[in-house]
Design an enzyme around this catalytic site. Structure first.
Site, PDB file in Angstrom:
ATOM      1  N   ILE A 124       0.825  -1.205   0.000  1.00  0.00           N
ATOM      2  CA  ILE A 124       0.000   0.000   0.000  1.00  0.00           C
ATOM      3  C   ILE A 124       0.859   1.255   0.000  1.00  0.00           C
ATOM      4  O   ILE A 124       0.460   2.291  -0.539  1.00  0.00           O
ATOM      5  CB  ILE A 124      -0.953   0.003   1.216  1.00  0.00           C
ATOM      6  N   GLU A 125       2.047   1.179   0.553  1.00  0.00           N
ATOM      7  CA  GLU A 125       2.886   2.368   0.691  1.00  0.00           C
ATOM      8  C   GLU A 125       3.783   2.569  -0.527  1.00  0.00           C
ATOM      9  O   GLU A 125       3.407   3.236  -1.474  1.00  0.00           O
ATOM     10  CB  GLU A 125       3.665   2.284   2.010  1.00  0.00           C
ATOM     11  N   MET A 126       4.962   1.976  -0.544  1.00  0.00           N
ATOM     12  CA  MET A 126       5.865   2.182  -1.674  1.00  0.00           C
ATOM     13  C   MET A 126       5.820   1.045  -2.687  1.00  0.00           C
ATOM     14  O   MET A 126       6.288   1.195  -3.815  1.00  0.00           O
ATOM     15  CB  MET A 126       7.288   2.423  -1.156  1.00  0.00           C
TER      16      MET A 126
END
Length: 340
Positions: A124-126
């Protein structure tokens, strides 16, 4: 009312006894023995912190969610990562994070070095496949080798050293010399009358039971040894209104039912710059956050004057931000490391 463990009750009583033990923020942050802070590491760490090319889409850097050009967060309820995906928790400020004994809301990373690796491979982040794949991207950028060599020596382009560099940079992100710091060091004109009243009410109400120490983030612990409290502790209208008990807290990291609803104590430093509040970013007003905390953690309904005084005191915890200059990032020649 939710039940507190005997250990937690003893700890809270101990904190309350130290309620007037006001401490100023140190001018430097502690570092582990195997990663002393150096100017070369800090330079490299800042570059890696700011570089979005180590996300799968080339659009998200550490600074995207922890904007050090502002309050060290992203001003969103929950952060947005690659492809517009959003997580379930609010991005905590990176300012003064060096004074946390553990990282993340649930304390799943013992040190900043461990925390630095987490977002890279989070889908979900990087969104990278893994941290090793991200490191391979770093290696394809020729200019990074020189900076790694300066910081760690030859043949030092590794995941571990990259994380150490980012952590070293983050340990420079501290904000001492707030009006509160000056006040407790002896300058009794550094805070105004309302702020002093708020400081006294903050202690009297029991807020220092959890928000103690120089960073107002709980008792001093060795790096890597966390301390957690239950949130929310008392059931009331705020719990359902702001969905405060939907997150499993530390249970997400440990799988232990006894850790449900347990969270690392966040710092109150620069809190006026880090709205919205709480692990889910559900409260967008600091005065309301004070009301919520009083009721959910202390089972207390504060008078509006006391709320306003405490908010004024919290404003005195904003320190001096060091100047941050954006680094020149090394480029690739004639090719892109992001393109398919």
């Amino acid at each position: 009312m939710k039940h507190l463990t005997p250990l937690l009750l003893v700890s809270l009583i101990s904190f309350q006894a130290q309620a007037t033990d006001w401490k100023a923020l140190p001018d430097s942050a502690p570092a582990p023995a195997d990663n002393p802070t150096t100017a070369e590491k800090v330079e490299l760490g800042k570059m890696l912190f700011m570089d979005p090319r180590f996300s799968s889409t080339g659009t998200v850097s550490c600074n995207s969610c922890h904007n050090v050009m502002e309050g060290g967060d992203d001003s969103r309820s929950v952060s947005m990562g690659v492809h517009g995906k959003t997580g379930g928790r609010n991005a905590p400020t990176v300012w003064n994070s060096a004074f946390h004994s553990v990282q993340f809301w649930d304390g799943r990373a013992p040190l900043l070095e461990d925390q630095a690796k987490g977002p890279v491979a989070n889908p979900i982040e990087m969104g990278m496949k893994d941290v090793e794949t991200a490191m391979e991207r770093v290696k394809t950028i020729p200019g990074y080798k020189t900076v790694f060599d300066k910081a760690f020596g030859k043949d030092s382009m590794t995941v571990e050293n990259a994380a150490k560099a980012v952590a070293a940079f983050e340990r420079t992100l501290i904000t001492p010399n707030s009006p509160y710091d000056k006040y407790v060091k002896g300058n009794k004109t550094a805070m105004n009358k309302q702020q002093v009243q708020g400081m006294n009410k903050f202690a009297e109400a029991g807020c220092t039971s959890c928000h103690s120490g120089a960073a107002f983030n709980g008792p001093e612990q060795k790096l890597g040894e966390g301390f957690y409290v239950m949130f929310p502790t008392f059931d009331n209208k705020y719990v359902s209104k702001y969905k405060l008990d939907e997150d499993k807290g530390r249970e997400e990291a440990t799988g232990k039912a006894t850790d449900r609803g347990m969270f690392r104590i966040p710092t109150l430093r620069n809190i006026t710059d880090t709205a919205p509040y709480f692990h889910n970013g559900s409260v967008n007003d600091l005065a309301e956050a004070v009301r919520v905390m009083a009721k959910t953690q202390l089972n207390s309904t504060l008078a509006e004057k006391d709320v306003n005084d405490i908010v004024a005191f919290l404003g005195a915890l904003t320190g001096e931000y060091p100047e941050i200059t954006m680094p020149r990032l090394p480029a690739t020649s004639g090719t892109s490391i992001i393109a398919d």
